[in-house]
Structures are given as structure tokens and as C-alpha cells.
Write an enzyme that holds these catalytic residues in place. Structure first.
Site, PDB file in Angstrom:
ATOM      1  N   TYR A 159       0.273  -0.935   0.328  1.00 26.64           N
ATOM      2  CA  TYR A 159      -0.319   0.033  -0.018  1.00 26.64           C
ATOM      3  C   TYR A 159       0.936   0.856   0.139  1.00 26.64           C
ATOM      4  CZ  TYR A 159      -3.648   3.081   1.618  1.00 26.64           C
ATOM      5  OH  TYR A 159      -4.775   4.117   1.605  1.00 26.64           O
ATOM      6  N   LYS A 163       0.805   3.827  -2.962  1.00 23.39           N
ATOM      7  CA  LYS A 163       0.599   5.587  -2.482  1.00 23.39           C
ATOM      8  C   LYS A 163       1.887   6.655  -3.259  1.00 23.39           C
ATOM      9  CE  LYS A 163      -3.575   4.995  -1.271  1.00 23.39           C
ATOM     10  NZ  LYS A 163      -4.230   5.156  -2.462  1.00 23.39           N
TER      11      LYS A 163
HETATM   12  P1  NAP Z   1     -13.444   2.138   1.334  1.00 27.06           P
HETATM   13  O1  NAP Z   1     -14.389   2.726   2.372  1.00 27.06           O
HETATM   14  O2  NAP Z   1     -12.861   0.964   1.104  1.00 27.06           O
HETATM   15  O3  NAP Z   1     -14.213   2.333  -0.301  1.00 27.06           O
HETATM   16  C1  NAP Z   1     -13.405   2.033  -1.256  1.00 27.06           C
HETATM   17  C2  NAP Z   1     -13.958   2.487  -2.801  1.00 27.06           C
HETATM   18  O4  NAP Z   1     -13.207   2.141  -4.027  1.00 27.06           O
HETATM   19  C3  NAP Z   1     -15.548   2.160  -2.717  1.00 27.06           C
HETATM   20  O5  NAP Z   1     -16.251   2.803  -3.508  1.00 27.06           O
HETATM   21  C4  NAP Z   1     -15.602   0.336  -3.390  1.00 27.06           C
HETATM   22  O6  NAP Z   1     -16.296   0.657  -4.560  1.00 27.06           O
HETATM   23  C5  NAP Z   1     -13.901   1.061  -4.245  1.00 27.06           C
HETATM   24  N1  NAP Z   1     -13.127   0.127  -4.837  1.00 27.06           N
HETATM   25  C6  NAP Z   1     -12.491  -0.828  -5.053  1.00 27.06           C
HETATM   26  N2  NAP Z   1     -11.948  -1.584  -5.136  1.00 27.06           N
HETATM   27  C7  NAP Z   1     -12.078  -1.487  -7.056  1.00 27.06           C
HETATM   28  C8  NAP Z   1     -11.809  -1.478  -8.303  1.00 27.06           C
HETATM   29  N3  NAP Z   1     -10.995  -2.362  -8.166  1.00 27.06           N
HETATM   30  N4  NAP Z   1     -12.477  -0.631  -9.048  1.00 27.06           N
HETATM   31  C9  NAP Z   1     -12.952   1.212  -9.060  1.00 27.06           C
HETATM   32  N5  NAP Z   1     -13.639   0.900  -7.891  1.00 27.06           N
HETATM   33  C10 NAP Z   1     -13.058  -0.126  -6.487  1.00 27.06           C
HETATM   34  O7  NAP Z   1     -11.818   2.920   0.813  1.00 27.06           O
HETATM   35  P2  NAP Z   1     -11.893   4.269   1.884  1.00 27.06           P
HETATM   36  O8  NAP Z   1     -11.185   4.290   2.997  1.00 27.06           O
HETATM   37  O9  NAP Z   1     -13.317   5.846   1.375  1.00 27.06           O
HETATM   38  O10 NAP Z   1     -10.398   5.245   0.454  1.00 27.06           O
HETATM   39  C11 NAP Z   1     -10.436   6.296  -0.577  1.00 27.06           C
HETATM   40  C12 NAP Z   1      -9.316   6.224  -1.186  1.00 27.06           C
HETATM   41  O11 NAP Z   1      -9.024   7.019   0.176  1.00 27.06           O
HETATM   42  C13 NAP Z   1      -8.218   5.202  -1.041  1.00 27.06           C
HETATM   43  O12 NAP Z   1      -7.583   4.966  -1.987  1.00 27.06           O
HETATM   44  C14 NAP Z   1      -7.478   4.989   0.439  1.00 27.06           C
HETATM   45  O13 NAP Z   1      -5.941   3.656  -0.528  1.00 27.06           O
HETATM   46  C15 NAP Z   1      -7.311   6.206   0.502  1.00 27.06           C
HETATM   47  N6  NAP Z   1      -7.414   6.166   1.502  1.00 27.06           N
HETATM   48  C16 NAP Z   1      -8.664   6.255   2.995  1.00 27.06           C
HETATM   49  C17 NAP Z   1      -7.958   6.077   4.356  1.00 27.06           C
HETATM   50  C18 NAP Z   1      -8.072   5.871   5.540  1.00 27.06           C
HETATM   51  O14 NAP Z   1      -8.192   6.069   6.245  1.00 27.06           O
HETATM   52  N7  NAP Z   1      -9.627   5.590   5.598  1.00 27.06           N
HETATM   53  C19 NAP Z   1      -6.898   7.087   4.281  1.00 27.06           C
HETATM   54  C20 NAP Z   1      -5.495   7.269   3.382  1.00 27.06           C
HETATM   55  C21 NAP Z   1      -6.004   7.071   1.758  1.00 27.06           C
HETATM   56  P3  NAP Z   1     -16.729  -0.974  -3.750  1.00 27.06           P
HETATM   57  O15 NAP Z   1     -17.944  -0.387  -3.131  1.00 27.06           O
HETATM   58  O16 NAP Z   1     -17.957  -1.530  -5.598  1.00 27.06           O
HETATM   59  O17 NAP Z   1     -16.631  -1.605  -3.719  1.00 27.06           O
END
Ligand code: NAP
Length: 250
Positions: A159, A163
């Protein structure tokens, strides 16, 4: 023009917009007047709910399924958006997954899955929108990276590598596209309360966050909205804005 409706008449694609940060970004861009394409992988009902929420607020949106780690699926996704909306002005590369494990025991499949979606997926979507944006001579691309890509994290080598790669990709794309009026920036969240982080040991993490709490998807969406929709952001490109409660400074 209503100053908050700066995206009136524009189309924004948000990858992974069915849940979490992507959902909040989709809602925020719709509030700015954009027609929002709600991309998802496997949650059609959740994606439809986001579309309905936008429509019930008077906005425009539609959902499109596509695995953004798949080259053909991405090209088909962008083709559909261009056919249906006629343009693409804003791309938010948000879709992401984790497959955590210590490096020594990490399966190559888990390495590849994370690199493929979290890094190659950003490349594929950016490449696919580049031509229409270059023709338009305008566009805003925002990539969701992570503070983990800046500082590393035990158990997240795949990851963190993906990133960190997104940061290099962001800066390279920013340099390639700047002369045509396209900005490319990244937003690096710290720990945000979503499905991705719901099983983490909160107590251990909170002590590393100066502001003392997890962030919300809406707080990340606010920064994305600024970069995507605020005229004042037109002179910002190739940057990484952290939304992390002060976790990583300097
Ligand atoms: P999340 O709640 O797990 O949601 C992930 C989203 O990505 C869902 O809408 C999912 O769609 C979609 N997805 C997964 N695989 C996919 C694919 N192959 N093609 C298209 N869409 C796909 O994640 P989140 O926490 O909101 O994270 C969003 C972004 O922020 C990510 O890039 C993550 O790395 C980054 N981020 C998150 C955090 C954190 O603390 N949460 C921190 C830093 C960065 P489905 O619902 O259809 O599965």
C-alpha cells in the site's frame, strides 16, 4: 454565477464513489454543480444510493460499474462517460484497497492486487482522460494518496509503495499537462473513519495523531472540492495536500 456552483455544466468522474471518501467527494462535487459519475466495483446498491442522494439534492449523477485496475474496463468507462456526458472536466482517482501483511510473509498476489488498483489504476484513468482534457485545454485531476505513502507503515509495504508511486505519478502528470491548463494534485489523508479503517486498533493510532481523532470523509472531500472546484486552486499543481490531523509534518 453562484460562487459555490463553479462546476455548473461540468462532468466529474469519481472512482470508488459508492462508499467512504469517494462517496463524500461525489456529494461535494455535485453541490458545486457538477454532473457526477459514480464509479464502483461491486456495490451497485450503494452506488445507486449515492446517485439518489445527489438527485434528491437537485443535482445530476449516474453510476457506472468498472474495475479501474483493468485497462479495457477503464477505456470503456471513459468512452461511456464521453458518449453520455460529452465531456470530462474533473477526475478523482479515489478507488483503493488494502491487503495488509508483513513484508516477509506478503504474498505476491497481495502485492500485485494493491499495486494494480492503487497505482496502475490511477495511471490508466489519467491516461484515458488525458486526450479529452488536452483537447478541452482544461481539467483537474486529483489523486487520493495516503500519508502512509510519505512515511511508510509496518504491514503495508504494498500500500505504501503504491501510494508513494501515486505521488511521483501526480508530479509527472502535472508537468506534462500544465501547458494545456490541466492541474494534477494529490490529497493525502491520514486515518479517516471508513470501511477501510473500521477494524484497526483505534487506541494505538490515536496517540500518533496530534489532533487526537480520526478524520471524516467529509473533511477529505472539502480539500478535494477546493482543488477541483475553487477558481483559487487554478494556480496549484503537482502538490500533495495532507488531511491527517497533523500526523506527518515537515
Ligand atoms: P472504502 O470505504 O473501502 O471504499 C473503497 C471504494 O473503492 C469503494 O467505493 C469501492 O467500490 C471502490 N473500489 C474498490 N475496488 C475497486 C475497483 N477495482 N474498481 C473501482 N472501484 C473500486 O475506502 P476509503 O477509506 O473511502 O478509501 C478511499 C481512498 O482513500 C483509497 O484510495 C484509500 O487508499 C485512500 N485513503 C483512505 C484512508 C482511510 O483512512 N480511510 C487514508 C488514506 C488514504 P465497491 O463499494 O463497489 O467495492
Amino acid at each position: 454565477m453562484n460562487p459555490t456552483r463553479t462546476l455548473d455544466g461540468q462532468t466529474a468522474l469519481v472512482t470508488g464513489a459508492s462508499r467512504g471518501i469517494g462517496r463524500a467527494v461525489a456529494l461535494a462535487l455535485a453541490e458545486c454543480g457538477a454532473e457526477v459519475v459514480v464509479n464502483y466495483a461491486s456495490s451497485p446498491d450503494a452506488a445507486d444510493a449515492v446517485v439518489k442522494e445527489i438527485e434528491s439534492g437537485g443535482g445530476k449523477a449516474y453510476a457506472l460499474q468498472a474495475d479501474v485496475g483493468d485497462e479495457e474496463a477503464v477505456d470503456a468507462l471513459i468512452k461511456t462517460v464521453l458518449e453520455r456526458s460529452g465531456r470530462i472536466d474533473v477526475l478523482i482517482n479515489n478507488a483503493g484497497i488494502t491487503r495488509d501483511g508483513l513484508l516477509m510473509r506478503m504474498k505476491a498476489a497481495d502485492w500485485n492486487a494493491v499495486i494494480n488498483l492503487n497505482l496502475t489504476g490511477v495511471f490508466l484513468c489519467t491516461r484515458a482522460v488525458a486526450r479529452p482534457m488536452l483537447k478541452q485545454k482544461s481539467g483537474r485531476i486529483i489523486n487520493i494518496t495516503s500519508v502512509v505513502g510519505l512515511m511508510g507503515n509496518a504491514g503495508q509495504a504494498n500500500y505504501a509503495a503504491a501510494k508513494a508511486g501515486v505521488v511521483g505519478l501526480t508530479r509527472s502528470a502535472a508537468k506534462e499537462m500544465a501547458s494545456r491548463g490541466i492541474t494534477v494534485n494529490a490529497v493525502a489523508p491520514g486515518f479517516i473513519a471508513t470501511d477501510m479503517t473500521k477494524d484497526l486498533d483505534a487506541e494505538g493510532i490515536l496517540s500518533a495523531i496530534p489532533l487526537g481523532t480520526f478524520g471524516t470523509p467529509e473533511q477529505v472531500a472539502g480539500t478535494v472540492r477546493f482543488l477541483a472546484a475553487d477558481p483559487a486552486a487554478a494556480y496549484i499543481t503537482g502538490q500533495v495536500l495532507q488531511v491527517d490531523g497533523g500526523m506527518v509534518m515537515g
